[in-house]
Design an enzyme around this catalytic site. Sequence first.
Site, PDB file in Angstrom:
ATOM      1  CG  HIS A 129     116.654  -5.967 -41.569  1.00  0.00           C
ATOM      2  ND1 HIS A 129     117.559  -6.843 -41.193  1.00  0.00           N
ATOM      3  CD2 HIS A 129     116.607  -5.881 -42.978  1.00  0.00           C
ATOM      4  CE1 HIS A 129     118.486  -6.996 -42.362  1.00  0.00           C
ATOM      5  NE2 HIS A 129     117.562  -6.291 -43.448  1.00  0.00           N
ATOM      6  CG  ASP A 165     117.962 -10.291 -47.425  1.00  0.00           C
ATOM      7  OD1 ASP A 165     117.239  -9.739 -48.229  1.00  0.00           O
ATOM      8  OD2 ASP A 165     118.952  -9.183 -47.024  1.00  0.00           O
ATOM      9  CG  HIS A 167     121.391  -6.552 -45.791  1.00  0.00           C
ATOM     10  ND1 HIS A 167     120.541  -6.610 -47.051  1.00  0.00           N
ATOM     11  CD2 HIS A 167     122.346  -5.842 -46.024  1.00  0.00           C
ATOM     12  CE1 HIS A 167     121.197  -5.640 -47.849  1.00  0.00           C
ATOM     13  NE2 HIS A 167     122.419  -5.285 -47.188  1.00  0.00           N
ATOM     14  CG  ASP A 253     119.522  -8.134 -50.484  1.00  0.00           C
ATOM     15  OD1 ASP A 253     119.404  -9.414 -50.239  1.00  0.00           O
ATOM     16  OD2 ASP A 253     119.088  -7.231 -49.460  1.00  0.00           O
TER      17      ASP A 253
HETATM   18 ZN   LIG Z   1     118.745  -7.415 -47.332  1.00  0.00          ZN
END
Ligand SMILES: [Zn+2]
Length: 355
Positions: A129, A165, A167, A253
Amino acid sequence: MKTTGIVYTKQHLHHKTGSHHPESGSRLRAIMNALRKQKLFSKREYCLISPEIAPTEDLELVHSREHIKLVKQVCENGGGLLDLGDTVASDGTFMAAKYAAGSAKRAVDEVLKGRLRNAFALTRPPGHHAGPTYAMGFCVFNNVSVAASYLATKGLRRILILDIDAHHGNGTQEIFYDTGNVLYISLHEDPHEFPGVGFEDEVGRDDGLGYTINIPFPLRTGDDAYLKAMHEIVIPVTREFAPQFILLSVGYDGYFRDPVGRLNLSFQIYPLIFRKMLDLASATCEDKLVAVLEGGYCVPRLGKLVLSTILTMAGSSLQRTVDSRPVDLAAEKRAEKIVERVKKVQSKFWKVLKA
Ligand SMILES: [Zn+2]
C-alpha cells in the site's frame, strides 16, 4: 542442490504497533515458530538468510526523498502515525522498514545470481500500500517494488508482480503504472472501501498501458473464482508476457478466518496458487521466483499458511488441511462475471485473451 531461501531478521520485530493492532510482531513470531517446529532449517532443501539494510538509494528507486525523511523523523521523535488512518510507527520502525526492503532485495539478488532456487522474504512492516510519496495501510516502504526496481537496474525488462493479498496493492500499481517493464496483476476483494483504487478499468498509462491487470472480486468470493482467474487470466497472460522474474506479493488475509480480509478463501488455495506460479516460473524464467510477505492477520493459522507455501516452493507439501469454509453462491456468481469482464477489458492488450 539448489535451495529455497528464507530471508528473515529479528530486526522486523522492532517495528511496534501497539497491543491492539492487527499488524504485530506476533505474526512473524508465529511464522518462524511454525517453520522451526517443522525443523525446516536443519533440512538441506532450505536455508535461513539474514537480510542487509536497504540503503537510501534503493528506497529512492521507488520513494521520494521527502517520504523517506518523514518516516525517519517520526521514528527519531519516538514514533506516531504515518497517515490519517492506522499506519503506526515506533522508534524502531525506520530501521525495521529498511530491513524489510533489504530482505526483498536480498531475496531477489540471491535468486538472480543463481545461489538459491527461489526465496521467501518474511518481512514487516508490509509494503504494497505504500506509494511513491506516502505510507498507507500498515505499509511504510514498498518492499516488493524496491525488489522489482532493483531487478530493473540489473537490466531485466519483463518482471511480473502477482499480488494475492486480500487488498489491492495501490502503492505497487502507482509505482509501475506507466512502465511496461513491470506487469502488475492483482486479485483482491472489492476495493470501494479500501484502498479506493484497483478496479478492472485501471489498466496502466503511456508505456504501461496493458501492464496493470486488476481483478476486483466481490466480498466473500472463494476458491472457485480465484482458480478461474488463475486459469483464464493469470496463467495465459504470464505465458504471453514471458517474465524474466516472478515476484509474488503474498498476503494471507483472504483466508476465510482472517479478521481483516473479507474473502472466503480456503487454506489450500495458497499452496495451490504457489504451485501454479512455480510451474510458470519453471516454464518461463528458469524458476526465478521470490515471494514477499504482505498481510495476513489470523495469527493462530498464519504460521501454517506460510509453512504450506514455503514447503511448496521446495517441492514438498503439508498434510492436507481440510477447512469447512463458508460459500456464498451469489458472490461466486458475481465473481465469475468479473473474470469475464476483466478478460474483455484486457483483450485489447493481450492476444491470449481475445475471444
Ligand atoms: Zn491486505
